[in-house]
Design a protein around this motif. Structure first.
Motif, PDB file in Angstrom:
ATOM      1  N   ALA A 260      11.949   0.446  11.286  1.00 14.88           N
ATOM      2  CA  ALA A 260      11.715   1.837  10.864  1.00 14.88           C
ATOM      3  C   ALA A 260      10.257   1.990  10.412  1.00 14.88           C
ATOM      4  CB  ALA A 260      12.666   2.190   9.736  1.00 14.88           C
ATOM      5  N   CYS A 261       9.841   3.220  10.288  1.00 14.91           N
ATOM      6  CA  CYS A 261       8.450   3.547   9.966  1.00 14.91           C
ATOM      7  C   CYS A 261       8.003   2.913   8.647  1.00 14.91           C
ATOM      8  CB  CYS A 261       8.334   5.061   9.861  1.00 14.91           C
ATOM      9  SG  CYS A 261       6.706   5.629   9.393  1.00 14.91           S
ATOM     10  N   ILE A 262       6.855   2.230   8.670  1.00  9.23           N
ATOM     11  CA  ILE A 262       6.388   1.625   7.420  1.00  9.23           C
ATOM     12  C   ILE A 262       5.606   2.646   6.571  1.00  9.23           C
ATOM     13  CG2 ILE A 262       6.288  -0.726   8.331  1.00  9.23           C
ATOM     14  CD1 ILE A 262       3.237  -0.461   8.388  1.00  9.23           C
TER      15      ILE A 262
ATOM     16  N   LEU B 282      17.000  10.847  11.602  1.00 13.74           N
ATOM     17  CA  LEU B 282      16.385   9.644  12.176  1.00 13.74           C
ATOM     18  C   LEU B 282      14.872   9.797  12.338  1.00 13.74           C
ATOM     19  CD1 LEU B 282      18.145   8.106  15.297  1.00 13.74           C
ATOM     20  CD2 LEU B 282      17.515   7.002  13.166  1.00 13.74           C
ATOM     21  N   MET B 283      14.282  10.709  11.528  1.00 11.64           N
ATOM     22  CA  MET B 283      12.870  11.010  11.826  1.00 11.64           C
ATOM     23  C   MET B 283      11.954   9.811  11.645  1.00 11.64           C
ATOM     24  SD  MET B 283      14.126  12.522   9.026  1.00 11.64           S
ATOM     25  CE  MET B 283      14.114  12.244   7.290  1.00 11.64           C
ATOM     26  N   PHE B 284      12.328   8.860  10.796  1.00 10.28           N
ATOM     27  CA  PHE B 284      11.487   7.670  10.609  1.00 10.28           C
ATOM     28  C   PHE B 284      12.105   6.448  11.271  1.00 10.28           C
ATOM     29  CE2 PHE B 284      10.339  10.319   6.841  1.00 10.28           C
ATOM     30  CZ  PHE B 284       9.008  10.489   7.142  1.00 10.28           C
ATOM     31  N   GLY B 285      13.072   6.666  12.154  1.00 15.71           N
ATOM     32  CA  GLY B 285      13.747   5.543  12.795  1.00 15.71           C
ATOM     33  C   GLY B 285      14.733   4.917  11.816  1.00 15.71           C
ATOM     34  N   ALA B 286      15.158   3.704  12.134  1.00 20.93           N
ATOM     35  CA  ALA B 286      16.143   3.047  11.269  1.00 20.93           C
ATOM     36  C   ALA B 286      16.039   1.539  11.422  1.00 20.93           C
ATOM     37  CB  ALA B 286      17.547   3.504  11.651  1.00 20.93           C
ATOM     38  N   GLY B 287      16.499   0.839  10.378  1.00 24.37           N
ATOM     39  CA  GLY B 287      16.559  -0.619  10.460  1.00 24.37           C
ATOM     40  C   GLY B 287      15.213  -1.280  10.250  1.00 24.37           C
TER      41      GLY B 287
ATOM     42  N   PHE C 226      -3.676   6.308  14.348  1.00 28.96           N
ATOM     43  CA  PHE C 226      -2.891   7.114  15.287  1.00 28.96           C
ATOM     44  C   PHE C 226      -1.487   7.358  14.724  1.00 28.96           C
ATOM     45  CE2 PHE C 226       0.524   7.103  18.331  1.00 28.96           C
ATOM     46  CZ  PHE C 226       0.303   8.341  18.906  1.00 28.96           C
ATOM     47  N   ALA C 227      -0.859   6.270  14.265  1.00 26.76           N
ATOM     48  CA  ALA C 227       0.543   6.359  13.799  1.00 26.76           C
ATOM     49  C   ALA C 227       0.695   7.373  12.693  1.00 26.76           C
ATOM     50  CB  ALA C 227       1.000   5.002  13.288  1.00 26.76           C
ATOM     51  N   GLY C 228      -0.243   7.337  11.765  1.00 26.79           N
ATOM     52  CA  GLY C 228      -0.090   8.164  10.580  1.00 26.79           C
ATOM     53  C   GLY C 228      -0.569   9.579  10.764  1.00 26.79           C
TER      54      GLY C 228
ATOM     55  N   ASN D 157       6.667   6.671   3.173  1.00 29.88           N
ATOM     56  CA  ASN D 157       6.351   7.138   1.813  1.00 29.88           C
ATOM     57  C   ASN D 157       5.034   7.919   1.785  1.00 29.88           C
ATOM     58  OD1 ASN D 157       8.609   5.932   0.882  1.00 29.88           O
ATOM     59  ND2 ASN D 157       7.612   4.239  -0.183  1.00 29.88           N
ATOM     60  N   LEU D 158       4.069   7.411   2.545  1.00 28.97           N
ATOM     61  CA  LEU D 158       2.777   8.100   2.591  1.00 28.97           C
ATOM     62  C   LEU D 158       2.957   9.476   3.245  1.00 28.97           C
ATOM     63  CD1 LEU D 158      -0.292   8.366   2.399  1.00 28.97           C
ATOM     64  CD2 LEU D 158      -0.515   6.958   4.442  1.00 28.97           C
ATOM     65  N   ALA D 159       3.708   9.505   4.339  1.00 29.91           N
ATOM     66  CA  ALA D 159       3.926  10.770   5.042  1.00 29.91           C
ATOM     67  C   ALA D 159       4.620  11.775   4.114  1.00 29.91           C
ATOM     68  CB  ALA D 159       4.765  10.537   6.285  1.00 29.91           C
ATOM     69  N   GLN D 160       5.660  11.296   3.413  1.00 29.92           N
ATOM     70  CA  GLN D 160       6.404  12.215   2.556  1.00 29.92           C
ATOM     71  C   GLN D 160       5.554  12.698   1.383  1.00 29.92           C
ATOM     72  OE1 GLN D 160      10.091   9.859   2.363  1.00 29.92           O
ATOM     73  NE2 GLN D 160      11.130  11.664   3.157  1.00 29.92           N
TER      74      GLN D 160
ATOM     75  N   LEU E 150       0.822  -1.217   0.000  1.00 31.24           N
ATOM     76  CA  LEU E 150       0.000   0.000   0.000  1.00 31.24           C
ATOM     77  C   LEU E 150       0.855   1.265   0.000  1.00 31.24           C
ATOM     78  CD1 LEU E 150      -2.689  -0.988   2.659  1.00 31.24           C
ATOM     79  CD2 LEU E 150      -3.017  -0.826   0.191  1.00 31.24           C
ATOM     80  N   PHE E 151       2.111   1.119   0.411  1.00 31.82           N
ATOM     81  CA  PHE E 151       2.978   2.296   0.513  1.00 31.82           C
ATOM     82  C   PHE E 151       3.919   2.430  -0.692  1.00 31.82           C
ATOM     83  CE2 PHE E 151       1.829   0.930   4.813  1.00 31.82           C
ATOM     84  CZ  PHE E 151       1.219   2.087   5.278  1.00 31.82           C
ATOM     85  N   SER E 152       3.608   1.707  -1.775  1.00 37.41           N
ATOM     86  CA  SER E 152       4.500   1.787  -2.944  1.00 37.41           C
ATOM     87  C   SER E 152       4.385   3.173  -3.585  1.00 37.41           C
ATOM     88  CB  SER E 152       4.130   0.707  -3.967  1.00 37.41           C
ATOM     89  OG  SER E 152       2.970   1.108  -4.663  1.00 37.41           O
TER      90      SER E 152
HETATM   91  C1  HEM Z   1       6.084  12.370   9.222  1.00 37.80           C
HETATM   92  C2  HEM Z   1       5.354  11.378   9.679  1.00 37.80           C
HETATM   93  C3  HEM Z   1       5.882  10.194  10.431  1.00 37.80           C
HETATM   94  C4  HEM Z   1       6.933  10.106  11.296  1.00 37.80           C
HETATM   95  C5  HEM Z   1       7.879  11.205  11.722  1.00 37.80           C
HETATM   96  C6  HEM Z   1       6.989   8.733  11.760  1.00 37.80           C
HETATM   97  C7  HEM Z   1       7.938   8.246  12.638  1.00 37.80           C
HETATM   98  C8  HEM Z   1       8.027   6.935  13.045  1.00 37.80           C
HETATM   99  C9  HEM Z   1       9.042   6.420  13.940  1.00 37.80           C
HETATM  100  C10 HEM Z   1      10.140   7.268  14.554  1.00 37.80           C
HETATM  101  C11 HEM Z   1       8.820   5.107  14.121  1.00 37.80           C
HETATM  102  C12 HEM Z   1       9.645   4.142  15.002  1.00 37.80           C
HETATM  103  C13 HEM Z   1      10.846   3.729  14.208  1.00 37.80           C
HETATM  104  C14 HEM Z   1      11.931   2.998  14.943  1.00 37.80           C
HETATM  105  O1  HEM Z   1      11.763   2.542  16.084  1.00 37.80           O
HETATM  106  O2  HEM Z   1      13.016   2.868  14.326  1.00 37.80           O
HETATM  107  C15 HEM Z   1       7.648   4.767  13.333  1.00 37.80           C
HETATM  108  C16 HEM Z   1       7.103   3.515  13.251  1.00 37.80           C
HETATM  109  C17 HEM Z   1       5.940   3.242  12.579  1.00 37.80           C
HETATM  110  N1  HEM Z   1       5.200   4.098  11.784  1.00 37.80           N
HETATM  111 FE1  HEM Z   1       5.640   6.033  11.394  1.00 37.80          FE
HETATM  112  N2  HEM Z   1       5.967   8.030  11.168  1.00 37.80           N
HETATM  113  C18 HEM Z   1       5.266   8.883  10.362  1.00 37.80           C
HETATM  114  C19 HEM Z   1       4.174   8.566   9.580  1.00 37.80           C
HETATM  115  C20 HEM Z   1       3.584   7.334   9.541  1.00 37.80           C
HETATM  116  C21 HEM Z   1       2.456   6.993   8.720  1.00 37.80           C
HETATM  117  C22 HEM Z   1       1.761   7.946   7.723  1.00 37.80           C
HETATM  118  C23 HEM Z   1       2.153   5.692   8.998  1.00 37.80           C
HETATM  119  C24 HEM Z   1       1.066   4.809   8.424  1.00 37.80           C
HETATM  120  C25 HEM Z   1       0.049   5.229   7.846  1.00 37.80           C
HETATM  121  C26 HEM Z   1       3.100   5.192   9.973  1.00 37.80           C
HETATM  122  C27 HEM Z   1       3.125   3.930  10.487  1.00 37.80           C
HETATM  123  C28 HEM Z   1       4.107   3.431  11.309  1.00 37.80           C
HETATM  124  C29 HEM Z   1       4.130   2.064  11.823  1.00 37.80           C
HETATM  125  C30 HEM Z   1       3.073   0.985  11.557  1.00 37.80           C
HETATM  126  C31 HEM Z   1       5.303   1.930  12.604  1.00 37.80           C
HETATM  127  C32 HEM Z   1       5.768   0.692  13.373  1.00 37.80           C
HETATM  128  C33 HEM Z   1       6.783  -0.061  12.551  1.00 37.80           C
HETATM  129  C34 HEM Z   1       7.342  -1.283  13.299  1.00 37.80           C
HETATM  130  O3  HEM Z   1       7.471  -1.242  14.536  1.00 37.80           O
HETATM  131  O4  HEM Z   1       7.675  -2.256  12.648  1.00 37.80           O
HETATM  132  N3  HEM Z   1       3.946   6.228  10.279  1.00 37.80           N
HETATM  133  N4  HEM Z   1       7.189   5.896  12.677  1.00 37.80           N
END
Ligand code: HEM
Length: 396
Positions: A342-344, A334-339, A201-203, A347-350, A26-28
């Motif tokens: 990292a955030c799934i 590191l805004m989306f984490g790493a490894g 919530f995440a997104g 792409n949607l956020a960007q 979904l994030f392609s």
């Molecule tokens: C600018 C917006 C966003 C930021 C800054 C952000 C940031 C993050 C960070 C820091 C993590 C943890 C990464 C880590 O521990 O290395 C994370 C995980 C995650 N994010 Fe995002 N996120 C964003 C948008 C989104 C969106 C739009 C979605 C989905 C619609 C999303 C879904 C997730 C999910 C499901 C995880 C858990 C991944 C896992 O634990 O395997 N995020 N995000």
């Protein structure tokens, strides 16, 4: 999320991977590009956002009033995530449309307490788990209000309705969505409902915080706004569909916004695996909990001189080579984490950030505006909270 382990909270790799892999397509970039074309859900949400911003601006100017851009961004992000992933916008942008302008301007997104309640307990998330559980139970008892309860019920019934509507359709004929993919991967309907709520919530919150931060800085830096507009106008006069690499200033603004915007400022924790690890010449034994905090690395003055300044140009120094890749600086982002964890949804956020900034800048709606505070102040939890949940701007 209650008793259900979500993609976020799972420590079991197989459990997490089954779910994360099911929804990954979904994030392609191709799917996201389509949703951003005319008539696509992202484009429609962004266009509605800009239209509303323009009419709120007109009202604010006439009445010398302020507008909370954080709340506007929260409405947009909620609708983009739900509309794009769950196939139905929650209705953040539509909410309060029927109210008179003055009330509309002051109204806050009704689902906010759901978001804040989750952000709220993240303040304990870096404690040892036993202490977290204790603090969380105390927090839940004392912070619960009827309003919070109503929001959870509302989000719960939204997710339940979408999952049951999906189940009514023949599996071969279901529209592609987050819930469709989880159900197809064998996840129970009850769990699917919760996974949907978790991704909302995440997104929503993190993208709203980043977007509001970028808009805040563009308002404060009207020169950046002008330069961005010139670049976008020049791109428009060229070929249709100019690649982002051809809009280096836009890319630089987004990168700089992701750097200074603190959606998740505290450390991303990991456990050192069984062989232990060497960091430089320091041995860290297996089982040690380690972490790196975006707040620290994003503001390292050795990498980002004058680190609290919003300066997109820092990404352009040295030219436009490599699509703006600057390894020494990128390594500290590191805004989306790493490894693997990292955030799934990055792409949607960007995509949401890119499309919204383009549309806002082209509309000129922020020109002449000013912020009502000098800088953004945060409460620094895993999910940072912008103090007061408000970022007001005005048009003097
Ligand atoms: C600018 C917006 C966003 C930021 C800054 C952000 C940031 C993050 C960070 C820091 C993590 C943890 C990464 C880590 O521990 O290395 C994370 C995980 C995650 N994010 Fe995002 N996120 C964003 C948008 C989104 C969106 C739009 C979605 C989905 C619609 C999303 C879904 C997730 C999910 C499901 C995880 C858990 C991944 C896992 O634990 O395997 N995020 N995000």
């Amino acid at each position: 999320m209650g008793p259900v382990t979500t993609i976020f909270s799972s420590l079991d790799t197989d459990y997490r991977d089954l779910r994360a892999k099911a929804v990954a397509p979904l994030f392609s970039t191709a799917r996201l590009r389509n949703a951003s074309l005319h008539g696509g859900v992202i484009q429609e949400c962004v266009s509605e956002f800009v239209t509303q911003l323009a009419s709120l601006k007109a009202d604010c100017k006439t009445n010398h009033a302020k507008l909370d851009i954080l709340d506007q961004c929260a409405r947009l992000s909620l609708d983009v995530v739900t509309g794009y992933l769950l196939n139905e916008p929650y209705g953040g942008l539509a909410e309060h449309q029927q109210l008179p302008m003055e009330k509309r301007r002051n109204a806050k997104l009704s689902i906010n307490p759901f978001i804040f309640a989750i952000v709220g307990f993240s303040r304990f998330s870096l404690l040892p788990n036993w202490l977290f559980k204790f603090m969380y139970s105390l927090y839940s008892r004392f912070s619960f209000s009827e309003e919070v309860g109503r929001c959870f019920v509302s989000m719960d019934s939204f997710a339940r309705r979408l999952v049951s509507q999906t189940l009514e359709v023949d599996p071969a004929k279901r529209q592609d969505s987050y819930q469709t993919r989880l159900l197809a991967a064998g996840i129970t309907p009850a769990e699917t409902e919760v996974q949907c709520q978790a991704v909302v919530f995440a997104g929503s919150d993190s993208t709203a915080v980043k977007l509001a931060t970028i808009l805040f800085h563009l308002v404060q830096n009207q020169d950046c706004l002008r330069r961005l507009k010139e670049e976008l106008q020049a791109a428009e006069t060229e070929d249709e569909g100019v690649a982002l690499q051809e809009q280096p200033y836009l890319l630089a603004v987004i990168k700089e916004g992701l750097r200074v915007g603190m959606a998740n400022p505290t450390r991303m924790t990991r456990v050192v695996p069984s062989k232990g690890m060497l960091v430089g010449d320091v041995y860290i034994p297996p089982g040690t909990i380690v972490g790196v905090a975006p707040y620290i690395v994003h503001h390292d003055p050795a990498v980002f001189p004058d680190p609290f300044a919003f300066r997109p140009e820092r990404w352009l120094e040295g030219g436009r080579d490599n699509g703006l890749k600057r390894p020494n600086m990128d390594r500290s982002l590191l805004m989306f984490g790493a490894g693997l964890r990292a955030c799934i949804g990055r792409n949607l956020a960007q995509k949401q950030l890119t499309e919204t900034i383009k549309a806002v800048v082209k509309s000129s709606v922020l020109e002449g505006a000013r912020t009502c505070q000098k800088r953004i102040e945060l409460v620094e939890w895993f999910n940072a909270e912008i103090k007061g949940h408000t970022l007001d701007i005005e048009w003097p």
